[in-house]
Design an enzyme around this catalytic site. Structure first.
Site, PDB file in Angstrom:
ATOM      1  N   HIS A   1       0.811  -1.215   0.000  1.00  0.00           N
ATOM      2  CA  HIS A   1       0.000   0.000   0.000  1.00  0.00           C
ATOM      3  C   HIS A   1       0.850   1.274   0.000  1.00  0.00           C
ATOM      4  O   HIS A   1       0.342   2.356  -0.291  1.00  0.00           O
ATOM      5  CB  HIS A   1      -0.977   0.004   1.187  1.00  0.00           C
ATOM      6  CG  HIS A   1      -0.370   0.316   2.515  1.00  0.00           C
ATOM      7  ND1 HIS A   1      -0.046  -0.663   3.438  1.00  0.00           N
ATOM      8  CD2 HIS A   1      -0.029   1.489   3.098  1.00  0.00           C
ATOM      9  CE1 HIS A   1       0.453  -0.092   4.516  1.00  0.00           C
ATOM     10  NE2 HIS A   1       0.478   1.216   4.341  1.00  0.00           N
TER      11      HIS A   1
ATOM     12  N   ASP B   1       0.100  -7.595   1.602  1.00  0.00           N
ATOM     13  CA  ASP B   1       0.555  -6.205   1.655  1.00  0.00           C
ATOM     14  C   ASP B   1       2.076  -6.116   1.594  1.00  0.00           C
ATOM     15  O   ASP B   1       2.708  -5.382   2.349  1.00  0.00           O
ATOM     16  CB  ASP B   1       0.029  -5.509   2.920  1.00  0.00           C
ATOM     17  CG  ASP B   1       0.152  -3.983   2.831  1.00  0.00           C
ATOM     18  OD1 ASP B   1       0.228  -3.467   1.714  1.00  0.00           O
ATOM     19  OD2 ASP B   1       0.187  -3.338   3.888  1.00  0.00           O
TER      20      ASP B   1
ATOM     21  N   SER C   1       4.746   2.399   7.999  1.00  0.00           N
ATOM     22  CA  SER C   1       4.353   1.270   7.151  1.00  0.00           C
ATOM     23  C   SER C   1       5.513   0.797   6.289  1.00  0.00           C
ATOM     24  O   SER C   1       6.187   1.591   5.631  1.00  0.00           O
ATOM     25  CB  SER C   1       3.188   1.674   6.246  1.00  0.00           C
ATOM     26  OG  SER C   1       2.022   1.904   6.989  1.00  0.00           O
TER      27      SER C   1
END
Length: 473
Positions: A110, A140, A214
């Site tokens: 993402h 992911d 992230s």
């Protein structure tokens, strides 16, 4: 009286010594992350993505060359006219880490999804443009590659099977774009299943993770990566005590496939399942709630081929106990499609063992879904994938026989995204050339000129319009 005072002073003195000793012992027992940060942080990178707004160049024309009315602009999902910009704008910020001296980098899907340009900032603050080697939406994960002379710092990968709840862990990343921030906490739980990622056994921790973390690494106290920080549970947009990391063992299993083919394939059983609660366990004659209860079997799927039925409870896969239903997709997903798996199940109160040939998990979005673009998949200059029109997609899209062209499939990126193309759009003309096949489309795209307007006729929902765009270097 003096004797009492002396005793009191001695008592205070010894009490102070005791408290100091306790504090020193506690200080020695608390972990020190200084060495971990010094050794591991050079291999952690900051990742940003850029997209150059091309919307201002996109124009839509109707019959006769007049500008299309606003209602059709809105229907095609294109922006209203605006002042030209042309300046690159950041789309997302995240973290990543280098796993090999020749420049392979891991991050979250993402973080880089839909990016036209991926920029990696290294520890020495130099910047390099990265290539997307492959990505996996389900877990992911994204694998990047930058040019290197083979002297990059790399992380040490650890074994997530050795992780235990309660152990100290630390995260290094760029929360809110504050580069090289380290936060610490403990492992809260293992094998967490989240609704958005049923195939990943997440590591749950209380390490503060915020936007920008992230894709960054989660370290154990040896400085080994045991996970990739991926998600947080939040109501405010910031950290609230729950963060989730993709285990390193799962990561390394996926990386081999991303390097080889640019996407990840998973095993598939072809069943719908539900959790076995206390009441269901009692009704099926189980001593305790456990296993995955089959509620539906996909016709023609692997489970159907070996005559599994609704009401069967799968309790083990290749000897691995299935305590909760969420463990079944994880156990099957890591099995190579075509390989055999041994299932232990309970049917009508009796235990049975079944051997099943595992299938391949279908794409998430059906027959036209896109696997992430990798080195062995076609990527054209428009950032789209297309397929020819056949009876199947003509029926789905309700197209007349006289319409010729190609249909857009999968995720739209790059130029295609900037001019508003979507899955299911039909491209009938490109650069004033009629299209009848994918071969025609590929040839025209390869010969498209740069720095001048190019026209494209698009059919969507029975309505058609011409879109213009420019290709740049």
């Amino acid at each position: 009286m003096n004797r009492v005072n002396l005793l009191f002073r001695n008592f205070i003195y010894f009490l102070s010594l005791s408290l100091l000793s306790v504090q020193m012992v506690q200080a020695r027992e608390l972990p020190n992350f200084t060495r971990l940060f010094e050794e591991a942080s050079p291999a952690v990178v900051n990742i940003s993505t850029l997209s150059t707004p091309k919307q201002s160049r996109a124009q839509i024309y109707g019959p006769g060359g007049e500008e299309l009315p606003e209602i059709f602009r809105r229907y095609f999902g294109l922006p209203m006219p605006e002042a030209p910009s042309g300046k690159p704008r950041p789309m997302s910020l995240g973290s990543g880490f280098i796993i090999s001296k020749d420049g392979y980098i891991l991050t979250n899907n993402h973080v880089v999804e839909g990016a036209e340009k991926i920029i990696v900032r290294l520890h020495d603050r130099s910047e390099k443009v990265a290539e997307l080697i492959g990505a996996d939406k389900r877990s992911d994960l994204a694998l990047l590659k930058i040019e290197s002379e083979g002297n990059l710092p790399v992380v040490k990968m650890g074994d997530s099977d050795d992780v235990k709840p309660g152990q100290w862990v630390a995260a290094i990343g760029s929360p809110f774009n504050f580069e090289y921030s380290i936060t610490k906490g403990i492992v809260s739980a293992l094998d967490r299943s989240l609704p958005s990622d049923a195939y990943v056994p997440f590591i749950q921790s209380d390490v503060p993770i915020n936007p920008g973390n992230s894709g960054g690494p989660l370290f154990n106290m040896k400085g080994e990566v045991i996970g990739i920080n991926s998600q947080i549970f939040t109501r405010s947009g910031g950290f609230m005590g729950l963060s989730f990391a993709i285990p390193s063992d799962h990561v390394q299993w996926a990386v081999e496939q991303l390097k080889e083919k640019g996407y990840v394939t998973r095993g598939w059983l072809g069943v719908a399942i539900q959790e076995v609660d206390r009441d269901l366990a009692e009704s099926f004659g189980l001593k305790k709630p456990m296993g995955a209860l089959i509620t539906q079997v996909v016709p023609g799927g692997p489970a159907d081929n070996v005559k599994l039925h609704p009401g069967d409870i799968i309790t083990r896969v290749d000897g691995r106990e299935i305590m909760r239903s969420s463990a079944l997709p994880m156990a099957i997903g890591v099995i190579e499609p075509g390989d055999k798996a041994t299932l232990e199940l309970i049917r009508e109160g009796k235990r049975q063992t079944v051997s099943v040939e595992v299938g391949e998990l279908p794409d998430e979005q059906g027959p036209h879904s896109e696997r992430p673009l990798g080195p062995n998949m076609k990527k054209n200059r428009l950032g789209i994938q297309v397929e020819g029109l056949n009876d199947d997609n003509r029926n789905k899209l309700r197209l007349d026989e006289e319409i010729k062209g190609v249909v857009v499939t999968g995720e739209v990126t790059g130029v295609g995204r900037s001019i508003g193309l979507r899955q299911g759009d039909i491209i009938t003309n490109l650069n004033n050339i009629r299209l009848e096949s994918v071969k025609d489309f590929d040839k025209v795209v390869a010969d498209l000129p740069e720095d001048r307007s190019v026209s494209m006729r698009v059919v969507r929902g029975g309505q058609s319009a011409f879109i213009t765009f420019r290709l740049t270097d």
